[in-house]
Design a protein around this motif. Structure first.
Motif: not given
Length: 439
Positions: A122-126
């Protein structure tokens, strides 16, 4: 922290239990029809409850930015992710000086992607965009993992807060190459003295000590006497940037809005330093609010980074010394070019400018006062009537003080970017090259 049931899961259990009790006690099969599916969902969510807590690591693509630049803030779940985790949601605390993409600074990612080893990743980017110079921290994000059917959730402990260094935006500043009194033997400015350089000064007869490579063979063959090509020596000068951080006048809205006096001064200092360092001069930074963080004279790209790092820490809340302390702790050579970046409202700075003029420095005052100070203030009804008049009187006093500086030979120019110093530098160089009377 352990996995806790969600409010939805608790409601499902309560409603299912109530419906099944009604169906048994009141002999209502219709209540059992509605209650059994809810009970099945409650058992399903309980049976597939995750056991392991995910580990989250945060990282930034770049932690040093210029104003207006953006970077990507990533949250990665390390190691093996429990397959019973259905969704991971992350939200960053909002800050005044950052813009986020998406705007709400919250992202969600389902746990469904597989790596080559078969483990969920899982990779979340902002996206994070910095709007104002300074050293600021991106606070810890709020990370919540949810199980299948939204039955259980856990707040994941993330890593420490990340620090973002935002350097002042270096505008496209240019100025004339003439400096009043160049000193030294390196640089790109032509001095008034002949010597080793690149710009031609003329052809003259050969004298003892001239280098053979300077012989002009065409003229020597024509005149049958040795002649050499003379040049002007290339000189540099010491440029001292005096940054007044004794107060911040106006409203700061970042790179996209209005600028305060401190914003204008810091950005102007970065632009001026880059320009003169690019031309081979030596630049020194003096911060009136923080005498320890002043940058000594130097040159080169590494020195520019040192100046930008010092400008990042410029703060109006620093300890402001008096004129004598400024003079004692910041001794400036008499042949230096001093650029004072200030709203020119404090008597300490004006007095120090007079001291520099009497010591023989060439001083140019750059006015950073915003033109719309009164209009941006949030005033009540009484202050709205008295403030404009009081501010007008203060500006008249300031005008008188600047006229006195002008009588001493200190020009005052408002900062407007490229070309701000052209006219005053030409005048200063013209005065410096004029003959002087000596006793």
């Amino acid at each position: 922290m352990k996995w806790q049931p969600t409010h939805a899961h608790v409601r499902v259990i309560v409603v299912a239990a109530v419906l099944l009790v009604i169906a048994v006690l009141m002999r209502r099969p219709d209540a059992a029809v509605f209650g059994l599916p809810l009970a099945f969902v409650a058992v399903w969510g309980r049976f597939f409850r995750p056991r392991a807590e995910p580990e989250v690591r945060t990282e930034l693509d770049a932690d040093v930015l210029f104003e207006g630049q953006a970077t990507t803030y990533r949250l990665r779940v390390q190691g093996t992710v429990d397959p019973d985790i259905d969704l991971i949601v992350a939200a960053l605390p909002r800050s005044k000086w950052f813009d986020y993409s998406p705007r709400q600074a919250a992202v969600a990612e389902p746990v469904g992607r597989q790596t080559g080893e078969g483990e969920p990743e899982v990779s979340l980017e902002v996206g994070v965009r910095s709007k104002r110079w300074g050293l600021r921290a991106l606070e810890k994000p709020t990370v919540v993992a949810t199980s299948v059917l939204g039955a259980y959730r856990i707040r994941v402990t993330s890593a420490a807060a990340s620090t973002v260094t935002t350097l002042p935006l270096r505008e496209g500043f240019e100025a004339v190459d003439s400096v009043p009194r160049p000193a030294g033997l390196v640089g790109l400015h032509r001095s008034r003295r002949p010597g080793e350089g690149t710009e031609l000064a003329g052809v003259r007869p050969f004298r003892t000590g001239d280098r053979l490579r300077r012989i002009n063979w065409s003229v020597s063959a024509r005149t049958r006497e040795l002649h050499v090509t003379s040049t002007w020596s290339d000189r540099d000068t010491e440029v001292v940037i005096l940054l007044d951080t004794g107060g911040e006048i106006g409203v700061s809205e970042g790179i996209d809005g209005r600028s305060s006096s401190l914003d204008t001064a810091v950005r102007a200092a970065a632009s001026i330093a880059e320009h003169y360092l690019r031309h081979g001069d030596r630049v020194r930074l003096v911060d009136t609010g923080n005498l320890v963080r002043g940058v000594r004279s130097g040159s080169g790209r590494g020195h520019l980074r040192r100046i930008l790092d010092a400008l990042v820490h410029a703060d109006r809340r620093g300890r402001q010394p008096d004129r004598d302390q400024l003079a004692q702790r910041n001794r400036i050579k008499s042949d230096s070019l001093v650029l004072v970046l200030s709203p020119l409202l404090r008597q300490v700075v004006l007095g120090y400018v007079v001291t520099l003029v009497h010591s023989g420095c060439t001083v140019i005052a750059v006015d950073t006062l915003p033109p719309d100070v009164v209009s941006v203030l949030d005033l009540d009804e009484h202050d709205k009537r008295s403030w404009p008049l009081a501010w007008r009187l203060r500006l008249l006093e300031r005008r008188r003080e600047l006229d006195r500086l002008g009588d001493l030979g200190v020009p005052t120019v408002p900062w407007r970017g490229s070309g701000t110093l052209d006219e005053v530098l030409r005048d200063a160089a013209r005065l410096a090259s004029a003959p002087r009377m000596r006793s």
